[in-house]
Scaffold this motif. Structure first.
Motif, mmCIF file in Angstrom:
data_model
loop_
_atom_site.group_PDB
_atom_site.id
_atom_site.type_symbol
_atom_site.label_atom_id
_atom_site.label_comp_id
_atom_site.label_asym_id
_atom_site.label_seq_id
_atom_site.Cartn_x
_atom_site.Cartn_y
_atom_site.Cartn_z
ATOM 1 N N LYS A 176 45.254 -4.125 35.921
ATOM 2 C CA LYS A 176 43.658 -3.371 36.209
ATOM 3 C C LYS A 176 43.824 -2.351 37.239
ATOM 4 C CE LYS A 176 41.446 -7.148 34.291
ATOM 5 N NZ LYS A 176 40.405 -8.369 34.480
ATOM 6 N N GLN A 177 44.287 -2.617 38.357
ATOM 7 C CA GLN A 177 44.298 -1.454 39.248
ATOM 8 C C GLN A 177 44.987 -0.305 39.188
ATOM 9 O OE1 GLN A 177 45.333 -3.509 42.912
ATOM 10 N NE2 GLN A 177 43.849 -4.908 43.023
ATOM 11 N N MET A 178 46.017 -0.486 38.506
ATOM 12 C CA MET A 178 46.867 0.480 38.237
ATOM 13 C C MET A 178 46.252 1.491 37.221
ATOM 14 S SD MET A 178 50.552 -0.908 37.917
ATOM 15 C CE MET A 178 51.673 0.419 37.394
ATOM 16 N N LYS A 179 45.625 0.903 36.169
ATOM 17 C CA LYS A 179 44.837 1.637 35.119
ATOM 18 C C LYS A 179 43.633 2.318 35.689
ATOM 19 C CE LYS A 179 42.348 0.947 30.731
ATOM 20 N NZ LYS A 179 41.739 -0.043 29.776
ATOM 21 N N ALA A 180 42.992 1.683 36.647
ATOM 22 C CA ALA A 180 41.801 2.404 37.316
ATOM 23 C C ALA A 180 42.532 3.544 38.185
ATOM 24 C CB ALA A 180 41.073 1.518 38.217
ATOM 25 N N GLU A 181 43.534 3.594 38.831
ATOM 26 C CA GLU A 181 44.102 4.459 39.669
ATOM 27 C C GLU A 181 44.345 5.701 38.716
ATOM 28 O OE1 GLU A 181 45.213 6.645 42.896
ATOM 29 O OE2 GLU A 181 44.053 4.788 42.802
ATOM 30 N N ARG A 182 45.111 5.364 37.446
ATOM 31 C CA ARG A 182 45.256 6.243 36.561
ATOM 32 C C ARG A 182 43.946 7.217 36.037
ATOM 33 N NH1 ARG A 182 49.228 2.559 34.650
ATOM 34 N NH2 ARG A 182 47.597 1.806 33.044
ATOM 35 N N GLU A 183 43.028 6.499 35.718
ATOM 36 C CA GLU A 183 41.804 7.082 35.061
ATOM 37 C C GLU A 183 41.384 8.037 36.378
ATOM 38 O OE1 GLU A 183 39.569 3.789 34.172
ATOM 39 O OE2 GLU A 183 40.415 3.458 32.130
ATOM 40 N N ARG A 184 41.436 7.318 37.547
ATOM 41 C CA ARG A 184 40.864 8.006 38.883
ATOM 42 C C ARG A 184 41.755 9.475 39.091
ATOM 43 N NH1 ARG A 184 41.620 9.046 44.165
ATOM 44 N NH2 ARG A 184 43.575 7.948 43.984
ATOM 45 N N ARG A 185 42.672 9.551 38.885
ATOM 46 C CA ARG A 185 43.830 10.772 39.111
ATOM 47 C C ARG A 185 43.394 11.400 37.682
ATOM 48 N NH1 ARG A 185 49.729 8.229 40.785
ATOM 49 N NH2 ARG A 185 49.182 7.493 42.822
ATOM 50 N N ALA A 186 43.326 10.967 36.726
ATOM 51 C CA ALA A 186 42.989 12.114 35.482
ATOM 52 C C ALA A 186 41.707 12.602 35.826
ATOM 53 C CB ALA A 186 42.995 11.048 34.010
ATOM 54 N N ILE A 188 40.364 13.402 38.573
ATOM 55 C CA ILE A 188 40.564 14.333 39.664
ATOM 56 C C ILE A 188 41.293 15.672 38.849
ATOM 57 C CG2 ILE A 188 41.995 14.916 41.666
ATOM 58 C CD1 ILE A 188 41.416 12.027 42.692
ATOM 59 N N LEU A 189 42.317 15.373 38.312
ATOM 60 C CA LEU A 189 42.807 16.409 37.656
ATOM 61 C C LEU A 189 42.226 17.239 36.575
ATOM 62 C CD1 LEU A 189 46.524 14.780 36.787
ATOM 63 C CD2 LEU A 189 46.174 16.481 38.446
ATOM 64 N N ALA A 190 41.091 16.553 35.955
ATOM 65 C CA ALA A 190 40.363 17.251 35.165
ATOM 66 C C ALA A 190 39.105 18.052 36.125
ATOM 67 C CB ALA A 190 39.651 16.310 34.278
ATOM 68 N N ALA A 191 38.716 17.583 37.104
ATOM 69 C CA ALA A 191 37.932 18.295 38.093
ATOM 70 C C ALA A 191 38.499 19.449 38.515
ATOM 71 C CB ALA A 191 37.276 17.397 39.227
ATOM 72 N N GLU A 192 39.763 19.263 39.170
ATOM 73 C CA GLU A 192 40.739 20.387 39.806
ATOM 74 C C GLU A 192 40.848 21.636 38.377
ATOM 75 O OE1 GLU A 192 44.044 18.684 41.017
ATOM 76 O OE2 GLU A 192 43.061 18.000 43.003
#
Length: 309
Positions: A176-186, A188-192
């Motif tokens: 779950k933590q890894m999934k949340a981290e992947r979503e957060r990174r996604a 961030i990438l979308a915002a960037e």
């Protein structure tokens, strides 16, 4: 029995005995040789001979680096979490004699020593530290194993934790933590990406505005240059006309006539006040006098015609 036949039989037996006691040690190997049950010598690479009925090769040892993959071992962390860890040990035999006589079943001894050392090290660490400290754990296990296996003629080059398998509930939490981290990174990438796109659009608009301003500026400059060129050409034409008049050496009458033409053009304009030069005023007076004379001559001529009748 024929003595010659007996001789041949004995010769064949001797040859077989000699052949069977000739040994060739291959590269990266060593043979431990015993005589009458006691250690005699260690053979290195090359051709060697055994003394028949007295010597024997007790152990053939490979001097190449070897790898042992031990099965997972259950260990308990400092915060009472049970996990499975399997290790891989890379070792090399440095002393064939100690390896042959130092310990019974050396590979099994290394496996047991590795499992014991691993439990001791993991027991001093909490779960989070265990998952993030593989290099530290590897170094500690290698140090302990290397010191213990020196007496067995074995050098442990390195130890690697192959897999760390936590309990099922912890695995689910980590997923779950890894999934949340992947979503957060996604995100961030979308915002960037959006930020970069907005920057590119703004830069494009800025460049477009600059280009439009440069175009307007260039147009105005060209218009101003055209007007200046037209004025220059007009002035040049006037100067050329004046120069031609000067070169023609005109008389005062011509100059007076040109002055009257200019005055006529000025009079046709919309100016409310005209300043007449003195010379033009005298010319105007002269023109008026001539006009009066002409008018007086016309009635006198008509009277003469009447008298003659």
């Amino acid at each position: 029995m024929d003595p010659f036949l007996i001789f041949l039989i004995l010769l064949v037996i001797v040859i077989l005995i000699l052949v069977t006691n000739v040994k060739v040690v291959p590269q990266a190997h060593a043979y431990v040789v015993e005589r009458l049950g006691a250690y005699r010598v260690t053979w290195d690479t090359g051709l060697h001979f055994l003394v028949p009925f007295f010597d024997r090769v007790a152990k053939k040892v490979s001097l190449k680096e070897q790898v042992i993959d031990f099965p997972p071992q259950p260990v308990i962390t400092k915060d009472n979490v049970t996990m499975q860890i399997d290790t891989v040990v890379y070792f090399q035999i440095t002393d064939p004699k100690l390896y042959a006589y130092g310990v019974e079943r050396p590979l099994s001894a290394i496996e047991n020593l590795s499992a014991t050392t691993l439990r001791n090290i993991i027991g001093e660490l909490e779960l989070d530290h265990t998952l993030t400290s593989r290099d530290v754990i590897n170094a500690k296990i290698r140090t302990v194993l290397d010191e213990a296996t020196d007496a067995w003629g074995i050098k442990v080059n390195r130890v690697e934790l192959k897999n760390i398998i936590p309990p099922r509930e912890i695995q689910e939490s980590m997923e779950k933590q890894m999934k949340a981290e992947r979503e957060r990174r996604a995100q961030i990438l979308a915002a960037e990406g959006e930020k970069s796109s907005a920057i590119l659009v703004a830069e494009g608009e800025k460049e477009s505005a600059i280009l439009r301003a440069d175009a307007i500026k260039e147009t105005k400059i060209r218009e101003a240059q055209g007007e200046a060129e037209a004025i220059r050409l007009v002035q040049q034409a006037l100067a050329s006309g004046i120069k031609m008049l000067n070169e023609a050496n005109p008389t005062q009458a011509v100059i007076a006539l040109k002055s009257l033409e200019t005055f006529e053009k000025l009079a046709d304009g919309k100016a409310t006040k005209i300043i007449i030069p003195s010379q033009i005023q005298s010319l105007a007076g002269l023109a008026t006098s001539l006009t009066e004379l002409i008018r007086n001559d016309v009635p006198a001529a008509e009277e003469d015609k009447d008298d003659k009748k």
